[in-house]
Scaffold this motif. Structure first.
Motif, PDB file in Angstrom:
ATOM      1  N   GLY A 145     -37.021 -19.633   7.159  1.00  0.00           N
ATOM      2  CA  GLY A 145     -38.165 -20.106   7.740  1.00  0.00           C
ATOM      3  C   GLY A 145     -37.980 -21.800   7.310  1.00  0.00           C
ATOM      4  O   GLY A 145     -38.991 -22.445   7.888  1.00  0.00           O
ATOM      5  N   ARG A 146     -37.119 -22.012   6.733  1.00  0.00           N
ATOM      6  CA  ARG A 146     -37.245 -23.512   6.129  1.00  0.00           C
ATOM      7  C   ARG A 146     -36.199 -24.193   6.854  1.00  0.00           C
ATOM      8  O   ARG A 146     -35.033 -23.801   7.310  1.00  0.00           O
ATOM      9  N   GLY A 147     -36.549 -25.548   6.988  1.00  0.00           N
ATOM     10  CA  GLY A 147     -35.668 -26.509   7.906  1.00  0.00           C
ATOM     11  C   GLY A 147     -35.976 -26.437   9.039  1.00  0.00           C
ATOM     12  O   GLY A 147     -36.954 -25.903   9.755  1.00  0.00           O
ATOM     13  N   ALA A 148     -35.681 -27.476   9.847  1.00  0.00           N
ATOM     14  CA  ALA A 148     -35.990 -27.824  11.118  1.00  0.00           C
ATOM     15  C   ALA A 148     -35.179 -26.839  12.382  1.00  0.00           C
ATOM     16  O   ALA A 148     -36.184 -26.508  13.160  1.00  0.00           O
ATOM     17  N   THR A 149     -34.213 -26.558  11.992  1.00  0.00           N
ATOM     18  CA  THR A 149     -33.554 -25.342  12.897  1.00  0.00           C
ATOM     19  C   THR A 149     -33.094 -24.283  12.003  1.00  0.00           C
ATOM     20  O   THR A 149     -33.033 -24.419  10.935  1.00  0.00           O
ATOM     21  N   PRO A 150     -32.982 -23.063  12.491  1.00  0.00           N
ATOM     22  CA  PRO A 150     -32.620 -21.939  11.810  1.00  0.00           C
ATOM     23  C   PRO A 150     -31.241 -22.001  11.058  1.00  0.00           C
ATOM     24  O   PRO A 150     -30.324 -22.721  11.683  1.00  0.00           O
ATOM     25  N   ASN A 151     -31.123 -21.590   9.959  1.00  0.00           N
ATOM     26  CA  ASN A 151     -30.038 -21.598   8.990  1.00  0.00           C
ATOM     27  C   ASN A 151     -29.691 -20.155   8.848  1.00  0.00           C
ATOM     28  O   ASN A 151     -30.278 -19.392   7.849  1.00  0.00           O
ATOM     29  N   TRP A 152     -29.051 -19.259   9.665  1.00  0.00           N
ATOM     30  CA  TRP A 152     -29.017 -18.044   9.738  1.00  0.00           C
ATOM     31  C   TRP A 152     -27.833 -17.550   8.555  1.00  0.00           C
ATOM     32  O   TRP A 152     -26.776 -18.182   8.659  1.00  0.00           O
ATOM     33  N   THR A 153     -28.183 -16.470   8.070  1.00  0.00           N
ATOM     34  CA  THR A 153     -27.362 -16.025   6.940  1.00  0.00           C
ATOM     35  C   THR A 153     -27.387 -14.325   7.115  1.00  0.00           C
ATOM     36  O   THR A 153     -28.521 -13.914   7.386  1.00  0.00           O
ATOM     37  N   ASN A 154     -26.094 -13.734   6.534  1.00  0.00           N
ATOM     38  CA  ASN A 154     -26.242 -12.332   6.761  1.00  0.00           C
ATOM     39  C   ASN A 154     -26.456 -11.723   5.375  1.00  0.00           C
ATOM     40  O   ASN A 154     -26.375 -10.588   5.180  1.00  0.00           O
ATOM     41  N   HIS A 155     -26.891 -12.724   4.380  1.00  0.00           N
ATOM     42  CA  HIS A 155     -27.274 -12.185   3.057  1.00  0.00           C
ATOM     43  C   HIS A 155     -28.298 -11.239   3.075  1.00  0.00           C
ATOM     44  O   HIS A 155     -29.411 -11.646   3.614  1.00  0.00           O
ATOM     45  N   GLY A 156     -28.334 -10.084   2.571  1.00  0.00           N
ATOM     46  CA  GLY A 156     -29.362  -9.068   2.531  1.00  0.00           C
ATOM     47  C   GLY A 156     -29.527  -8.290   3.692  1.00  0.00           C
ATOM     48  O   GLY A 156     -30.639  -7.473   3.665  1.00  0.00           O
ATOM     49  N   CYS A 157     -28.749  -8.302   4.646  1.00  0.00           N
ATOM     50  CA  CYS A 157     -28.900  -7.534   5.940  1.00  0.00           C
ATOM     51  C   CYS A 157     -27.455  -6.821   6.428  1.00  0.00           C
ATOM     52  O   CYS A 157     -26.354  -7.518   6.268  1.00  0.00           O
ATOM     53  N   ASN A 158     -27.426  -5.572   6.538  1.00  0.00           N
ATOM     54  CA  ASN A 158     -26.396  -4.908   7.003  1.00  0.00           C
ATOM     55  C   ASN A 158     -26.529  -4.436   8.449  1.00  0.00           C
ATOM     56  O   ASN A 158     -27.625  -4.250   9.123  1.00  0.00           O
ATOM     57  N   THR A 159     -25.540  -4.397   9.309  1.00  0.00           N
ATOM     58  CA  THR A 159     -25.571  -4.016  10.517  1.00  0.00           C
ATOM     59  C   THR A 159     -24.540  -2.799  10.600  1.00  0.00           C
ATOM     60  O   THR A 159     -23.504  -2.791  10.150  1.00  0.00           O
ATOM     61  N   SER A 160     -25.078  -1.864  11.346  1.00  0.00           N
ATOM     62  CA  SER A 160     -24.534  -0.382  11.606  1.00  0.00           C
ATOM     63  C   SER A 160     -24.559  -0.364  13.286  1.00  0.00           C
ATOM     64  O   SER A 160     -25.512  -0.977  13.882  1.00  0.00           O
ATOM     65  N   TYR A 161     -23.669   0.588  13.742  1.00  0.00           N
ATOM     66  CA  TYR A 161     -23.373   0.648  15.104  1.00  0.00           C
ATOM     67  C   TYR A 161     -23.446   2.038  15.628  1.00  0.00           C
ATOM     68  O   TYR A 161     -22.987   2.996  14.622  1.00  0.00           O
ATOM     69  N   GLY A 162     -23.913   2.591  16.686  1.00  0.00           N
ATOM     70  CA  GLY A 162     -23.628   3.859  16.946  1.00  0.00           C
ATOM     71  C   GLY A 162     -24.230   4.142  18.503  1.00  0.00           C
ATOM     72  O   GLY A 162     -25.565   3.733  18.703  1.00  0.00           O
ATOM     73  N   ASN A 163     -23.436   4.607  19.447  1.00  0.00           N
ATOM     74  CA  ASN A 163     -23.836   5.176  20.518  1.00  0.00           C
ATOM     75  C   ASN A 163     -24.640   3.930  21.396  1.00  0.00           C
ATOM     76  O   ASN A 163     -25.708   3.974  21.961  1.00  0.00           O
ATOM     77  N   GLY A 164     -24.030   2.747  21.369  1.00  0.00           N
ATOM     78  CA  GLY A 164     -24.552   1.736  22.251  1.00  0.00           C
ATOM     79  C   GLY A 164     -25.638   0.985  21.488  1.00  0.00           C
ATOM     80  O   GLY A 164     -26.556   0.159  22.132  1.00  0.00           O
ATOM     81  N   SER A 165     -25.845   1.160  20.021  1.00  0.00           N
ATOM     82  CA  SER A 165     -27.116   0.655  19.480  1.00  0.00           C
ATOM     83  C   SER A 165     -26.870  -0.236  18.446  1.00  0.00           C
ATOM     84  O   SER A 165     -25.506   0.152  17.714  1.00  0.00           O
ATOM     85  N   VAL A 166     -27.462  -1.061  17.809  1.00  0.00           N
ATOM     86  CA  VAL A 166     -27.201  -1.826  16.727  1.00  0.00           C
ATOM     87  C   VAL A 166     -28.554  -1.712  15.877  1.00  0.00           C
ATOM     88  O   VAL A 166     -29.572  -1.874  16.370  1.00  0.00           O
TER      89      VAL A 166
END
Length: 374
Positions: A145-166
């Protein structure tokens, strides 16, 4: 803004255990644990609005499902906080980052509990179903939430997939989004084999030459010593005869070909100028344009490398400097050449268009060598 909004909603909730939130196109839900002594995880779904899911076994039925773990409520309760709550807000049409990243469904979610919660063993889960996994690779990201525009990072988030879902499994509280990364373009196996075969053929004969030089022990480490005693080592051809044949001889053939091409192009430019007498500029501007054109041609054809021929005897150091400077600015000279060429073409087209509207004009030569139009 988020803190002010949270305080207003919590005051309006009073003793209510949950409340829906709608502000312009922002929607969300706030919940308070009904029993602080017996904390439980919270489950939500979103369709046209947020709703609480009482039965966790029903979560796979919903297209968008979210969960706040019991561990997060426990951590929040251990902090000196006046009101224990969890909020989930949906932000459509979120501002883009500097990369103009594409967001899944063009939406961002935030989870807030009034305090910084991180390093969770049992994660916050955000699940999105009916996602086309063939068009792009969705990945979960977060922003503090800091800054004028989003500074996206994948730190602390994991992504998993299955049957057309994220599913995003995140260990902390913040803004969350699924960024859609385009899949790399694929080519057929036959094209890949053909391109690999062509590359093998090209590898441009030099492999045979280098192998032969290496086997004959003509390629070894060579030391370059400065006048202060500083030594730099490099791998190079140690035999002068082999060096002249392989490097100087090969480049001489290339240089001769490009020099002839340079002469042909100069002649072509000269004939083009003589055939277009209506394109006139001042003498000073014309000379500078000609010089830039010639410099650009030299760089495009690689003639500036010809200064390597003079890197011997008393001309060695000056030739090194000229060679390095010209070839370091090769891209700049090519840009100037392209710019000047485009400008001349534009002037020529404008001049030809202007002359086509005066078909009755007659060009005569005055005694001073200039042209007048009557």
């Amino acid at each position: 803004m988020m803190k002010d909004l949270t305080n207003i909603i919590l005051q309006a909730m009073e003793n209510k255990s949950s409340v829906s939130v709608s502000l312009d196109d922002i929607s969300g839900i706030f919940v308070k644990p009904p029993n602080i002594e017996e904390l439980k995880p919270a489950y939500f779904m979103y369709s046209s609005q947020f709703n609480i899911v009482e039965d966790a076994t029903q979560m796979p039925k919903f297209e968008k499902a979210f969960s706040v773990p019991k561990e997060a409520f426990e951590k929040a309760s251990n902090i000196n906080i006046s009101t224990l709550f969890a909020s989930l807000l949906r932000f459509p049409k979120f501002p883009q980052d500097y990369k103009n990243s594409t967001l899944l469904n063009n939406e961002v979610y935030s989870i807030d509990m009034g305090r910084e919660i991180s390093n969770l063993t049992d994660t916050f889960n955000l699940t999105f179903r009916n996602v086309d996994l063939n068009a792009s690779d969705p990945l979960c990201y977060s922003w503090d939430g800091r800054g004028a525009t989003p500074n996206w990072t994948n730190h602390g988030c994991n992504t998993s997939y299955g049957n057309g879902s994220v599913t995003c499994a995140c260990q902390h509280l913040t803004f969350f989004a699924v960024l859609m990364t385009p899949k790399p373009q694929k080519i057929s196996s036959s094209d890949l084999n053909n391109l690999t075969y062509i590359t093998s053929i090209g590898c441009v004969p030099p492999v045979l030459v280098v192998t032969a030089i290496f086997i004959s022990q003509k390629y070894n480490k060579e030391d370059i010593v400065s006048n202060t005693g500083q030594t730099t080592s490099m791998c190079w051809i140690t035999d002068p005869t082999v060096h002249y044949v392989v490097n100087i001889g090969y480049y001489s053939a290339i240089f001769l070909f490009t020099f002839l091409t340079f002469v042909v192009m100069l002649r072509w430019l000269w004939l083009l100028r003589n055939k277009r007498p209506t394109i006139t500029t001042s003498g000073k501007s014309s000379r500078s344009s000609d010089a830039l054109t010639i410099m650009g041609l030299c760089c495009i054809l690689g003639l500036s490398w010809g200064f390597a021929f003079f890197a011997y005897g008393p001309m060695q150091i000056p030739a090194f400097y000229i060679f390095t400077i010209l070839n370091s600015f090769q891209g700049f000279f090519m840009f100037v050449y392209y710019y000047k060429s485009s400008k001349l073409v534009g002037e020529a087209e404008a001049s030809l268009e202007g002359s086509s509207t005066t078909t009755d004009a007659t060009v005569v030569e005055n005694p001073y060598g200039k042209h007048k139009t009557f």
